[in-house]
Structure formats: C-alpha cells, structure tokens
Design a protein around this motif. Structure first.
Motif, mmCIF file in Angstrom:
data_model
loop_
_atom_site.group_PDB
_atom_site.id
_atom_site.type_symbol
_atom_site.label_atom_id
_atom_site.label_comp_id
_atom_site.label_asym_id
_atom_site.label_seq_id
_atom_site.Cartn_x
_atom_site.Cartn_y
_atom_site.Cartn_z
ATOM 1 N N PHE A 91 2.039 9.710 -4.983
ATOM 2 C CA PHE A 91 0.851 9.395 -5.053
ATOM 3 C C PHE A 91 0.358 9.383 -6.706
ATOM 4 N N ARG B 147 8.976 8.259 5.545
ATOM 5 C CA ARG B 147 8.959 9.598 6.747
ATOM 6 C C ARG B 147 10.072 8.803 7.796
ATOM 7 N N SER C 100 0.365 4.116 1.425
ATOM 8 C CA SER C 100 0.558 4.433 2.685
ATOM 9 C C SER C 100 1.574 3.888 3.418
ATOM 10 N N LEU C 101 1.732 2.564 3.337
ATOM 11 C CA LEU C 101 2.958 1.909 3.944
ATOM 12 C C LEU C 101 4.265 2.549 3.465
ATOM 13 N N PRO D 288 0.635 -1.208 0.171
ATOM 14 C CA PRO D 288 0.196 -0.112 -0.091
ATOM 15 C C PRO D 288 0.721 1.147 0.079
ATOM 16 N N GLU E 285 4.791 5.465 2.052
ATOM 17 C CA GLU E 285 5.093 6.542 2.704
ATOM 18 C C GLU E 285 5.471 6.852 3.961
ATOM 19 N N LYS E 286 5.002 5.794 5.095
ATOM 20 C CA LYS E 286 5.334 5.577 6.372
ATOM 21 C C LYS E 286 6.824 5.334 6.461
ATOM 22 N N ARG F 33 4.569 14.242 -1.839
ATOM 23 C CA ARG F 33 3.085 13.361 -2.005
ATOM 24 C C ARG F 33 2.519 13.418 -3.483
#
Length: 149
Positions: A53, A35, A28-29, A26, A31-32, A49
């Motif tokens: 994305f 970060r 989101s994972l 995913p 990106e995490k 972003r």
C-alpha cells in the motif's frame, strides 16, 4: 527456508507487478488475490501491507528517485525489476529501521527469483546509488567498517 519478511516482500512485489500491469485495479482486489496463495499465511502481514500500500500510494514520488539511476530508457526496465525497485525505494526512503544492506540484499534475491537472468545486477546498481543518496551516513559508515576489517 524463507523468512516471513522475505515472503512479505515477495508478495508485495507480486502485488506491485500486478498493479503496474493493471493500474486501474483496486489495491484491495490485488491484496485479496495474493491472500489466496497458500503460502501467504507464512508472510509478515504487516510488512506486506506497509510495502504494497505504501508503494501504490507513493509510486509517483518514488519513481523519479529510481528512474534517475537507470542506464537505459525507463520503458526498457522490466515490470519485475521496476516492482522490486519501487518496493526497495520505499524501504530505503521511509523505513530507516531496516539497514540498507538488508534491503538491497532482499531486493537482489527477489529479483533472482522473479526477474530475468541479469536483472539482479541492474537492481543492485540502482539501489546502491539510491542508498548512497538517501542514507549517506549509513552507507559511509558501512563502507568504512568494511575498509578497516
């Protein structure tokens, strides 16, 4: 000293690369994970972003735009070069506010940092052709300015 926009592009390329190697992961994972890097706070988060994305969402649209300029089979293009090309293709096609020479130069520099020995030459060649197709007026104007100076 790297600008916040350069850092954003570098992190976006790293995220795109991670996604290419793990397409089911995913966003989101990804990106995490990015970060967690101490230098992420120095990146332009909005640009990061937008690029990460945007590429993950539009990769199926962007791929044919760059694949047609390869002078080798697509499977021989390194994942790093491909990640840089996808990111730059997104900027060239969807962000006209950024001048095309800036996009190409950033892509070349990022490829020099993360890619193979001559990967930047390949990236430059593909992006020069893409820019001429998707931004013909801007490219012609830039070329005529260079010819008269």
């Amino acid at each position: 000293m790297k600008t916040s926009r350069r850092r954003a592009r570098e992190f976006a390329v790293q995220g795109i690369y991670e996604w290419e190697l793990n397409p089911d992961r995913p966003a989101s994972l990804i990106e995490k994970h990015l970060r967690e890097n101490d230098y992420f706070v120095k990146a332009d988060e909005a640009l990061f972003r937008t690029l990460l994305f945007g590429v993950l969402k539009d990769a199926a649209e962007l791929s044919p735009k760059i694949d047609r300029y390869y002078e080798r089979p697509a499977e021989e293009v390194s994942p790093v070069e491909r990640a840089v090309l996808l990111m730059a293709a997104l900027e060239l096609t969807q962000h006209p506010e950024t001048p095309y020479p800036v996009i190409i130069n950033e892509a070349i520099e990022i490829t020099k940092t993360f890619g193979g020995t001559d990967g930047h030459k390949f990236v430059n060649g593909v992006l020069d052709k893409l820019a001429a197709d998707v931004r013909p007026d801007e490219v012609a104007s830039q070329r005529s300015r260079r010819a008269t100076s």
